[in-house]
Write a protein that holds these residues in place. Structure first.
Motif, PDB file in Angstrom:
ATOM      1  N   PRO A 117       0.812  -1.222   0.000  1.00 43.12           N
ATOM      2  CA  PRO A 117       0.000   0.000   0.000  1.00 43.12           C
ATOM      3  C   PRO A 117       0.848   1.276   0.000  1.00 43.12           C
ATOM      4  CG  PRO A 117      -0.849  -1.571   1.591  1.00 43.12           C
ATOM      5  CD  PRO A 117       0.462  -2.109   1.118  1.00 43.12           C
ATOM      6  N   ASP A 118       0.307   2.293  -0.677  1.00 39.61           N
ATOM      7  CA  ASP A 118       1.031   3.558  -0.856  1.00 39.61           C
ATOM      8  C   ASP A 118       1.153   4.384   0.415  1.00 39.61           C
ATOM      9  OD1 ASP A 118       1.561   3.155  -3.495  1.00 39.61           O
ATOM     10  OD2 ASP A 118      -0.262   4.166  -4.206  1.00 39.61           O
ATOM     11  N   HIS A 119       0.212   4.207   1.341  1.00 35.38           N
ATOM     12  CA  HIS A 119       0.162   5.136   2.480  1.00 35.38           C
ATOM     13  C   HIS A 119       0.988   4.649   3.679  1.00 35.38           C
ATOM     14  CE1 HIS A 119      -2.836   2.093   3.401  1.00 35.38           C
ATOM     15  NE2 HIS A 119      -2.823   2.489   4.667  1.00 35.38           N
ATOM     16  N   LEU A 120       1.756   3.565   3.521  1.00 32.61           N
ATOM     17  CA  LEU A 120       2.504   3.018   4.653  1.00 32.61           C
ATOM     18  C   LEU A 120       4.001   3.213   4.487  1.00 32.61           C
ATOM     19  CD1 LEU A 120       0.561  -0.371   4.974  1.00 32.61           C
ATOM     20  CD2 LEU A 120       0.188   1.736   6.290  1.00 32.61           C
ATOM     21  N   ARG A 121       4.709   3.025   5.619  1.00 33.19           N
ATOM     22  CA  ARG A 121       6.181   3.012   5.603  1.00 33.19           C
ATOM     23  C   ARG A 121       6.651   1.594   5.929  1.00 33.19           C
ATOM     24  NH1 ARG A 121       9.351   7.275   3.614  1.00 33.19           N
ATOM     25  NH2 ARG A 121       7.709   8.714   3.024  1.00 33.19           N
ATOM     26  N   TYR A 122       7.854   1.237   5.498  1.00 29.77           N
ATOM     27  CA  TYR A 122       8.300  -0.156   5.578  1.00 29.77           C
ATOM     28  C   TYR A 122       9.708  -0.276   6.153  1.00 29.77           C
ATOM     29  CZ  TYR A 122       4.284  -0.715   2.581  1.00 29.77           C
ATOM     30  OH  TYR A 122       3.006  -0.689   2.090  1.00 29.77           O
ATOM     31  N   THR A 123      10.007  -1.459   6.696  1.00 29.26           N
ATOM     32  CA  THR A 123      11.365  -1.726   7.183  1.00 29.26           C
ATOM     33  C   THR A 123      11.989  -2.871   6.392  1.00 29.26           C
ATOM     34  OG1 THR A 123      10.833  -3.487   8.753  1.00 29.26           O
ATOM     35  CG2 THR A 123      10.552  -1.216   9.532  1.00 29.26           C
ATOM     36  N   ALA A 124      13.293  -2.997   6.515  1.00 28.89           N
ATOM     37  CA  ALA A 124      14.014  -4.081   5.835  1.00 28.89           C
ATOM     38  C   ALA A 124      13.619  -5.448   6.404  1.00 28.89           C
ATOM     39  CB  ALA A 124      15.517  -3.873   5.969  1.00 28.89           C
ATOM     40  N   ASP A 125      13.076  -5.450   7.642  1.00 26.83           N
ATOM     41  CA  ASP A 125      12.609  -6.708   8.249  1.00 26.83           C
ATOM     42  C   ASP A 125      11.165  -7.027   7.866  1.00 26.83           C
ATOM     43  OD1 ASP A 125      15.018  -7.060   9.707  1.00 26.83           O
ATOM     44  OD2 ASP A 125      14.320  -5.558  11.147  1.00 26.83           O
ATOM     45  N   HIS A 126      10.632  -6.307   6.911  1.00 28.10           N
ATOM     46  CA  HIS A 126       9.296  -6.578   6.359  1.00 28.10           C
ATOM     47  C   HIS A 126       8.165  -6.274   7.336  1.00 28.10           C
ATOM     48  CE1 HIS A 126      11.631  -8.312   3.149  1.00 28.10           C
ATOM     49  NE2 HIS A 126      12.230  -9.101   4.037  1.00 28.10           N
ATOM     50  N   GLU A 127       8.329  -5.151   8.053  1.00 27.69           N
ATOM     51  CA  GLU A 127       7.223  -4.644   8.842  1.00 27.69           C
ATOM     52  C   GLU A 127       6.684  -3.378   8.181  1.00 27.69           C
ATOM     53  OE1 GLU A 127       9.778  -5.101  11.865  1.00 27.69           O
ATOM     54  OE2 GLU A 127       8.807  -6.877  12.657  1.00 27.69           O
ATOM     55  N   TRP A 128       5.412  -3.114   8.429  1.00 27.64           N
ATOM     56  CA  TRP A 128       4.824  -1.862   7.943  1.00 27.64           C
ATOM     57  C   TRP A 128       4.419  -1.004   9.140  1.00 27.64           C
ATOM     58  CZ3 TRP A 128      -0.049  -1.113   9.777  1.00 27.64           C
ATOM     59  CH2 TRP A 128      -0.847  -2.238  10.039  1.00 27.64           C
ATOM     60  N   VAL A 129       4.401   0.301   8.926  1.00 24.51           N
ATOM     61  CA  VAL A 129       4.039   1.250   9.973  1.00 24.51           C
ATOM     62  C   VAL A 129       3.026   2.241   9.398  1.00 24.51           C
ATOM     63  CG1 VAL A 129       4.895   2.986  11.591  1.00 24.51           C
ATOM     64  CG2 VAL A 129       6.364   1.062  10.953  1.00 24.51           C
ATOM     65  N   ALA A 130       1.924   2.419  10.099  1.00 25.84           N
ATOM     66  CA  ALA A 130       0.923   3.418   9.717  1.00 25.84           C
ATOM     67  C   ALA A 130       0.868   4.458  10.832  1.00 25.84           C
ATOM     68  CB  ALA A 130      -0.441   2.761   9.516  1.00 25.84           C
ATOM     69  N   ARG A 131       1.418   5.636  10.572  1.00 33.26           N
ATOM     70  CA  ARG A 131       1.479   6.667  11.615  1.00 33.26           C
ATOM     71  C   ARG A 131       0.185   7.482  11.637  1.00 33.26           C
ATOM     72  NH1 ARG A 131       3.431  12.020  12.823  1.00 33.26           N
ATOM     73  NH2 ARG A 131       4.034  12.599  10.710  1.00 33.26           N
ATOM     74  N   LYS A 132      -0.261   7.749  12.852  1.00 36.51           N
ATOM     75  CA  LYS A 132      -1.404   8.640  13.049  1.00 36.51           C
ATOM     76  C   LYS A 132      -0.998   9.555  14.185  1.00 36.51           C
ATOM     77  CE  LYS A 132      -6.385   8.384  13.847  1.00 36.51           C
ATOM     78  NZ  LYS A 132      -7.464   7.513  14.308  1.00 36.51           N
ATOM     79  N   SER A 133      -0.591  10.756  13.814  1.00 34.09           N
ATOM     80  CA  SER A 133      -0.089  11.730  14.793  1.00 34.09           C
ATOM     81  C   SER A 133       1.121  11.130  15.529  1.00 34.09           C
ATOM     82  CB  SER A 133      -1.210  12.132  15.753  1.00 34.09           C
ATOM     83  OG  SER A 133      -0.737  13.063  16.682  1.00 34.09           O
ATOM     84  N   ASP A 134       1.067  10.984  16.858  1.00 32.48           N
ATOM     85  CA  ASP A 134       2.242  10.462  17.570  1.00 32.48           C
ATOM     86  C   ASP A 134       2.081   9.001  17.989  1.00 32.48           C
ATOM     87  OD1 ASP A 134       0.308  10.943  19.405  1.00 32.48           O
ATOM     88  OD2 ASP A 134       1.593  12.001  20.845  1.00 32.48           O
ATOM     89  N   THR A 135       1.124   8.316  17.369  1.00 25.16           N
ATOM     90  CA  THR A 135       1.035   6.861  17.569  1.00 25.16           C
ATOM     91  C   THR A 135       1.119   6.190  16.204  1.00 25.16           C
ATOM     92  OG1 THR A 135      -1.360   6.667  17.358  1.00 25.16           O
ATOM     93  CG2 THR A 135      -0.490   7.178  19.570  1.00 25.16           C
ATOM     94  N   ALA A 136       1.310   4.874  16.220  1.00 24.97           N
ATOM     95  CA  ALA A 136       1.387   4.162  14.940  1.00 24.97           C
ATOM     96  C   ALA A 136       0.938   2.717  15.119  1.00 24.97           C
ATOM     97  CB  ALA A 136       2.817   4.192  14.396  1.00 24.97           C
ATOM     98  N   LEU A 137       0.341   2.180  14.043  1.00 26.24           N
ATOM     99  CA  LEU A 137       0.040   0.758  13.991  1.00 26.24           C
ATOM    100  C   LEU A 137       1.192   0.070  13.278  1.00 26.24           C
ATOM    101  CD1 LEU A 137      -3.716   0.372  12.931  1.00 26.24           C
ATOM    102  CD2 LEU A 137      -2.718   0.097  15.212  1.00 26.24           C
ATOM    103  N   VAL A 138       1.493  -1.154  13.723  1.00 23.55           N
ATOM    104  CA  VAL A 138       2.604  -1.914  13.147  1.00 23.55           C
ATOM    105  C   VAL A 138       2.115  -3.318  12.798  1.00 23.55           C
ATOM    106  CG1 VAL A 138       4.881  -2.923  13.604  1.00 23.55           C
ATOM    107  CG2 VAL A 138       4.322  -0.640  14.484  1.00 23.55           C
ATOM    108  N   GLY A 139       2.561  -3.812  11.659  1.00 25.23           N
ATOM    109  CA  GLY A 139       2.248  -5.190  11.276  1.00 25.23           C
ATOM    110  C   GLY A 139       3.361  -5.732  10.398  1.00 25.23           C
ATOM    111  N   ILE A 140       3.144  -6.914   9.825  1.00 26.38           N
ATOM    112  CA  ILE A 140       4.129  -7.445   8.881  1.00 26.38           C
ATOM    113  C   ILE A 140       3.537  -7.375   7.473  1.00 26.38           C
ATOM    114  CG2 ILE A 140       5.183  -8.937  10.614  1.00 26.38           C
ATOM    115  CD1 ILE A 140       3.858 -11.346   9.176  1.00 26.38           C
ATOM    116  N   THR A 141       4.415  -7.329   6.500  1.00 29.53           N
ATOM    117  CA  THR A 141       3.957  -7.076   5.129  1.00 29.53           C
ATOM    118  C   THR A 141       3.386  -8.335   4.481  1.00 29.53           C
ATOM    119  OG1 THR A 141       6.095  -7.606   4.140  1.00 29.53           O
ATOM    120  CG2 THR A 141       5.755  -5.311   4.850  1.00 29.53           C
ATOM    121  N   ASP A 142       2.716  -8.089   3.369  1.00 29.75           N
ATOM    122  CA  ASP A 142       2.163  -9.172   2.563  1.00 29.75           C
ATOM    123  C   ASP A 142       3.284 -10.148   2.169  1.00 29.75           C
ATOM    124  OD1 ASP A 142       0.248 -10.526   1.052  1.00 29.75           O
ATOM    125  OD2 ASP A 142       0.752  -9.408  -0.758  1.00 29.75           O
TER     126      ASP A 142
END
Lengths: 362, 126
Positions: free
Chosen positions: B4-29
Motif C-alpha cells: 500500500p502507498d500510504h505506509l512506511r516499511y522496514t528491511a525486516d518486512h514490517e509496515w508502519v501506519a502513523r497517526k499523529s504520535d502513535t502508529a500501527l505496526v504489522g508485517i507485510t504481505d
C-alpha cells in the motif's frame, strides 16, 4: 562453489503452478503450493498429489538377492511375496540406521529398494560393500519418477486413469500396469501420510503426462498439488519417523519404537548393537507429546523435567493442521515415557509444559 | 504483491501506519507469504518502552518462527487481541485486521525516515 540443485521431471510444472520452492536433499523441491494447512487438510479429507521423485531407487536381482537383502536389512525379506512391499531399515555401525527404506519384491529373484534422497550415495556404498557376485545392483533413481496420490479419494481418481484393479490392491501391495496409456507403471498401495492412497513409479519421460492426467481426473474430487511441507505435517500427525529427525546413525528402530521391522530370528549387519539395546534397554525412547502451554516445539529443542533438568530432546514438532493442537515427537529418558507424563519444552528460553500422549496423534 | 502507498516499511518486512504520535505496526504481505500459515502471534511486551530494532514478539507459522522487531522506538500501547483467536488474519489481511501492535512514538520523524513503498519494492527486488 555451490553444487547446482537437481531437478525432478516435474520441476517445470511446480514453477508453473507457482510453488514455493526449497532445496531439499540436493533437489529444488516444492515446499507448498496453496499453503501447508490447506494441502494437509485436502489429503486428509479428499486427495493430494505429491512429487517425490527425489527419492532413490535401486534394483537388486540375481540368485543371491534374497540372502543379500536378508543380510543388510532388518525385516524378514523371505516373507515378501511377489507384488508385495515391506518397510525396513539398513543398520549403521553406530547403532542406528543408514536409512529406512521400502523393499519391493518385483519377481522371484528381483527386488526394488526405495530410499531417502539424502541417503542414496550411502546406501549405494553399503549395497556394493556387501553384495556378492550372485547379485547385481542398479541405481535407477535418475530414470524413475515417483508420484504419491494420497487421501480417501485417491482410489476414485486413480481408477479414472487406469484399468488395473487398484481398488482391490491391499496395503503394501502393488501391481504393474498401464496408467493413462503409459505402460510399465508400478502402482503401489503405500504412502507416508496415513491417509491411504498410492505411490506410482513412472519412467522419467512420462512423469508430466501422468501428473497431468491425475490432476485432471482429480479436479472434481478436490485434488490439490501438495508439497514437502504438508508431507511432513501429515507424517508427523501419524507419528511416522523421518530419517534425520527421529532416525539417525545412532538412533534406530529400537528407541524409535519401530521394533516390528526388526526380525531377531535372522542374521543381519550390526545385529548385536540392536540386540544389546533391546535386551539392555535404551537411555531414551521416542514419545509423542502435546503442548499444554502455547508454543510450537521444534527440532533440537531441549526437553526438561519439572525441576529443569534436561531429560530429552525434540525431534519434530508442528501445529497439527487436523486438530489445531501443538504436537511433537521427541526422545525422553525412559522414566518419563509413560502416557500422561509431564514434560517441559525449552522454547527459546521459556519453559513450556507438555504431556506425553499416545501415538498416532490423529 | 500488495504494498500500500500510504505506509512506511522496514528491511525486516514490517509496515508502519502513523497517526499523529502513535502508529500501527504489522508485517507485510511479502512477510506473511514467506512465513506461510500463521499459527499464533505472541506479544508479551505491552506497556514496555522499546528501542528501534528490539524484539517485541514472535510469530509462529507451521514450519517456521520469526521474531518481530520494533520498526521505530516507542512504547507498546496495545496488541491486536483479535489475533489470539484468528491469527490467520495476518495471512489474509496483513495490512488490516492482521495488524499487530499500536505504539506511542518516541519520535514521529523516525517513521518518515523508514522506507517508502517504492524503496520497499526495490528492497524486495521487484
Amino acid at each position: 562453489m555451490e553444487k547446482a540443485l537437481l531437478l525432478t521431471p516435474l520441476h517445470p510444472v511446480h514453477i508453473q503452478l507457482g510453488a514455493r520452492m526449497m532445496p531439499f536433499a540436493g533437489y529444488d523441491m516444492p515446499l507448498s503450493y496453496s499453503g501447508i494447512r490447506n494441502e494437509h487438510l485436502s489429503v486428509r479429507n479428499a486427495c493430494g498429489l505429491f512429487d517425490v521423485s527425489h527419492m532413490g531407487q535401486f534394483r537388486v536381482e540375481g540368485g543371491g538377492a534374497l540372502n543379500f537383502l536378508q543380510h543388510i536389512t532388518t525385516n524378514d525379506v523371505a516373507r515378501l511375496k511377489i507384488r508385495q512391499a515391506q518397510y525396513s531399515c539398513i543398520p549403521h555401525p553406530d547403532g542406528g540406521i543408514v536409512d529406512d527404506l521400502l523393499v519391493y519384491r518385483l519377481a522371484e529373484q528381483q527386488y526394488m529398494l526405495v530410499v531417502n534422497a539424502s541417503r542414496v550415495d550411502e546406501v549405494a556404498d553399503v549395497l556394493h560393500a556387501y553384495a556378492g557376485a550372485d547379485c547385481s545392483i542398479l541405481n535407477i533413481s535418475e530414470e524413475t519418477a515417483l508420484l504419491a496420490l494420497q487421501g480417501p479419494m485417491a482410489v476414485d481418481i486413480l481408477e479414472a486413469c487406469t484399468t488395473e484393479a487398484v481398488r482391490e490392491l491391499a496395503y503394501y501391495h502393488f501391481v504393474t500396469g498401464v496408467v493413462d496409456g503409459v505402460e510399465g507403471i508400478l502402482i503401489s498401495a503405500t504412502g507416508y501420510t496415513g491417509a491411504g492412497g498410492f505411490e506410482l513409479y513412472i519412467p522419467r519421460a512420462s512423469a508430466v503426462k501422468i501428473w497431468d492426467a491425475l490432476m485432471k481426473a482429480g479436479a472434481v474430487y478436490g485434488l490439490l498439488p501438495c508439497g514437502l511441507g504438508a508431507r511432513d505435517t501429515l507424517r508427523l500427525e501419524k507419528g511416522y519417523c523421518l530419517n534425520g529427525y527421529e532416525l539417525s546413525y545412532s538412533s534406530g528402530p529400537v528407541e524409535a519404537r519401530l521394533d516390528w521391522i526388526v526380525r531377531y530370528n535372522k542374521d543381519f549387519i550390526h545385529k548385536n548393537l540392536y540386540l544389546s539395546k533391546k535386551t539392555g534397554g535404551c537411555d531414551r525412547y521416542l514419545v509423542g507429546f502435546e503442548m499444554v502451554d502455547k508454543g510450537i516445539p521444534r527440532h533440537d529443542f531441549d526437553i526438561m523435567n519439572e525441576s529443569g533438568q534436561k531429560i530429552g530432546v525434540v525431534s519434530s514438532g508442528s501445529e497439527s493442521p487436523s486438530t489445531g493442537k501443538l504436537i511433537g515427537l521427541g526422545f525422553v529418558d525412559s522414566d518419563h515415557q509413560n502416557e500422561g507424563s509431564s514434560l517441559w519444552i525449552n522454547i527459546r528460553g521459556r519453559s513450556l509444559k507438555a504431556k506425553v500422549v499416545k501415538l498416532p496423534f490423529v | 504483491m500488495n504494498i500500500p502507498d500510504h505506509l512506511r516499511y522496514t528491511a525486516d518486512h514490517e509496515w508502519v501506519a502513523r497517526k499523529s504520535d502513535t502508529a500501527l505496526v504489522g508485517i507485510t504481505d511479502y512477510a506473511q507469504g514467506e512465513l506461510g500459515d500463521i499459527v499464533f502471534v505472541e506479544i508479551e511486551t505491552v506497556g514496555q518502552a522499546l528501542r528501534q530494532g528490539d524484539v517485541f514478539g514472535t510469530v509462529e507459522a507451521v514450519k517456521t518462527v520469526s521474531d518481530l522487531f520494533m520498526p521505530v522506538s516507542g512504547t507498546l500501547l496495545e496488541k491486536n487481541a483479535g489475533l489470539d483467536s484468528t491469527p490467520e488474519a495476518v495471512n489474509s489481511d496483513a495490512y488490516g485486521s492482521g495488524w499487530m501492535v499500536r505504539i506511542q512514538l518516541d519520535d514521529p520523524a523516525q517513521v518518515d525516515a523508514l522506507m517508502s513503498p517504492d524503496e520497499y519494492r526495490k528492497h524486495l527486488g521487484l
